[in-house]
Scaffold this motif. Sequence first.
Motif, short mmCIF file in Angstrom:
data_model
loop_
_atom_site.label_atom_id
_atom_site.label_comp_id
_atom_site.label_asym_id
_atom_site.label_seq_id
_atom_site.Cartn_x
_atom_site.Cartn_y
_atom_site.Cartn_z
N TYR A 31 1.27 -1.25 -0.09
CA TYR A 31 -0.23 -0.04 0.04
C TYR A 31 0.53 1.05 0.14
N LYS A 32 0.36 2.55 -0.56
CA LYS A 32 0.94 4.03 -0.86
C LYS A 32 0.23 4.48 0.48
N LEU A 33 0.73 5.47 1.38
CA LEU A 33 0.42 6.69 2.19
C LEU A 33 -0.16 7.37 1.17
N ARG A 34 -1.39 7.87 1.28
CA ARG A 34 -1.67 9.26 0.29
C ARG A 34 -0.40 10.39 1.14
N LYS A 35 -0.40 10.52 1.79
CA LYS A 35 0.40 12.05 2.44
C LYS A 35 1.45 12.02 2.05
N ASP A 36 2.27 11.45 1.60
CA ASP A 36 4.07 11.02 1.28
C ASP A 36 4.64 10.79 0.09
N ASP A 37 2.66 9.42 -0.21
CA ASP A 37 3.70 8.65 -1.13
C ASP A 37 4.58 7.64 -1.28
N SER A 38 4.60 7.33 -0.20
CA SER A 38 5.72 6.36 0.48
C SER A 38 4.55 4.84 0.86
N GLU A 39 5.58 3.84 -0.28
CA GLU A 39 5.44 2.29 0.13
C GLU A 39 5.48 1.54 1.35
N HIS A 40 4.06 0.55 1.32
CA HIS A 40 4.90 -0.03 1.99
C HIS A 40 4.17 -1.18 2.02
N VAL A 41 4.58 -2.99 3.33
CA VAL A 41 3.84 -4.04 2.43
C VAL A 41 3.38 -4.37 4.30
N LEU A 42 2.94 -5.04 4.25
CA LEU A 42 1.75 -6.01 5.20
C LEU A 42 1.90 -7.72 5.16
N ASP A 43 2.54 -8.33 6.29
CA ASP A 43 2.01 -9.31 5.66
C ASP A 43 0.85 -10.00 6.31
N ALA A 44 0.92 -11.06 5.63
CA ALA A 44 -1.09 -11.54 6.04
C ALA A 44 -0.60 -13.11 5.60
N ASP A 45 -1.72 -13.52 6.84
CA ASP A 45 -2.35 -14.86 6.67
C ASP A 45 -3.60 -15.36 5.67
N ALA A 46 -4.74 -14.29 5.81
CA ALA A 46 -6.01 -13.48 5.13
C ALA A 46 -5.23 -12.28 4.61
N VAL A 47 -6.38 -12.14 3.35
CA VAL A 47 -6.68 -10.40 3.04
C VAL A 47 -7.97 -10.50 2.65
N LEU A 48 -8.57 -9.57 3.35
CA LEU A 48 -10.53 -9.28 3.12
C LEU A 48 -10.47 -8.36 2.10
N LEU A 49 -10.94 -8.14 0.98
CA LEU A 49 -10.64 -7.56 0.33
C LEU A 49 -12.52 -6.94 0.45
N ALA A 50 -12.23 -5.29 0.91
CA ALA A 50 -14.15 -5.77 1.46
C ALA A 50 -13.91 -3.94 1.02
N THR A 51 -14.30 -3.51 -0.48
CA THR A 51 -14.09 -2.10 -1.22
C THR A 51 -15.07 -1.47 -1.94
N GLY A 52 -16.13 -2.38 -1.37
CA GLY A 52 -17.38 -2.77 -2.18
C GLY A 52 -17.99 -3.55 -3.00
#
Length: 462
Positions: A247-268
């Motif tokens: 993901y990218k933070l909108r305030k400074d465009d910095s890029e980050h990564v998260l580890d997960a065992d499950a990802v829930l897509l709930a964007t509508g």
Amino acid sequence: MASYDVIVIGSGPGGYVAAIRCAQLGLKTACVEGRDTLGGTCLNVGCIPSKALLHATHMLHEAEHNFAAMGLKGKSPSVDWKQMQAYKAETIGANTKGIEFLFKKNKIDWIKGWGSIPEPGRVKVGDEVHEAKNIIVASGSEPASLPGVEVDEKIVVTSTGALELGKIPKKMVVIGAGVIGLEMGSVYARLGTEVTVVEYLDAITPGMDAEVQRSFQKILTKQGLKFIMGAAVQKTETNKTKAKVHYKLRKDDSEHVLDADAVLLATGRKPYTDGLGLADLGVEMSERGQIKTDAQWQTTIKGIYAIGDAIAGPMLAHKAEDEGMACAEVLAGKHGHVNYGVIPGVIYTHPEVANVGATEEELKKDGRAYKVGKFSFMGNGRAKANFAADGFVKILADKDSDRILGAHIIGPMAGDLIHEICVAMEFGASAQDLALTCHAHPTYSEAVREAALACGDGAIHA
Ligand code: NAI
């Protein structure tokens, strides 16, 4: 060729309610459904199963956090995930069979299969074509996709997969702090999962009253959910058992990564109209893929109607049900009506969040003169006794006429409490009308009355 007055396509809350009302009003009715069971998304993979998991995990939370303080000592229950899934399946079964029973009782034919409309007045299911004077499309919605995020319903899941994960994940990333993300995020947080919610905007639950949004986020954070706000998810990567969320933070465009065992897509969610043949018929659609209708739910083609998630408006089961009933009444020559100004919204977390009518932000934007009556559940005896004193009731009323314009509740049973305000609004009531109504003591609804009193000379227990 079987011939009907009405054929309803889809048996979700919009479709099955429309079919029942049509039959009750004397119309020969059939309902087309391709799933193995009736009830659509709501009963099979939405509202009902999620509520079973929310209930079970809330019980666990109570046992872990509040039982000892009430003098109920002993080991907290351990989680049998398989049994919890079985309980959920039983809940679904009881509800879907209930609709099947109602169809039989009302002599509605269930045409099994996926329907399409080859021409007005005809519905094709498999090789058979059925005739209908009128057709109601109640085909519902499906999860919207997000570029870069590939759903496999095992590691990267929509709400459907989130209801039946093989095991309870250690780490879950939820994309989107909307209704689905927070309800399912709560379920897994209570089961011990480390839940991180990544949200594009700066506030959770878009469109809700800002004061409720802030309070809600604070309460969920206290419950262990982590929030990364102002962050746009770019993509996910998966191997056999794990995922990475970029993901990218909108305030400074910095890029980050998260580890997960499950990802829930709930964007509508988006309207589901595939395979119906609407484009070939010339049925007009909006830019967002919603079927366009007039005020009586008729599409741009005579005799074809549409209701629920497939048309404009909030994607809510009860909004679809109301449209189903009203559309059936129109087809029976009556005057079906839906008051879109009084449709409650509820988030079934704990505490629950409920709203109806205008938010404070909307009133400000419209330049309306209004007053606010607010009451905290801290002042409600029943809530204190039940370890449920987080939250408040907020009523917005017209400054001059005192007429109720909106209400926002975060607190115990908010989803039930909101309805006395809905009824009041339907009758054009003032805050004083609510305040002068005797409310039993000790109940949570006293907090609603206190908020109404706060619109006038003041709440008593504040
Ligand atoms: P939603 O529209 O409620 O929330 C989606 C969230 O995802 C928004 O906050 C949005 O800003 C965020 N988002 C979008 N793109 C993003 C990105 N790239 N990165 C990070 N965040 C991003 O959608 P949701 O929760 O999927 O629900 C869908 C529909 O289902 C809604 O219309 C809802 O009303 C309905 N529903 C209602 C329930 C209820 O009434 N209790 C329960 C479940 C669903």
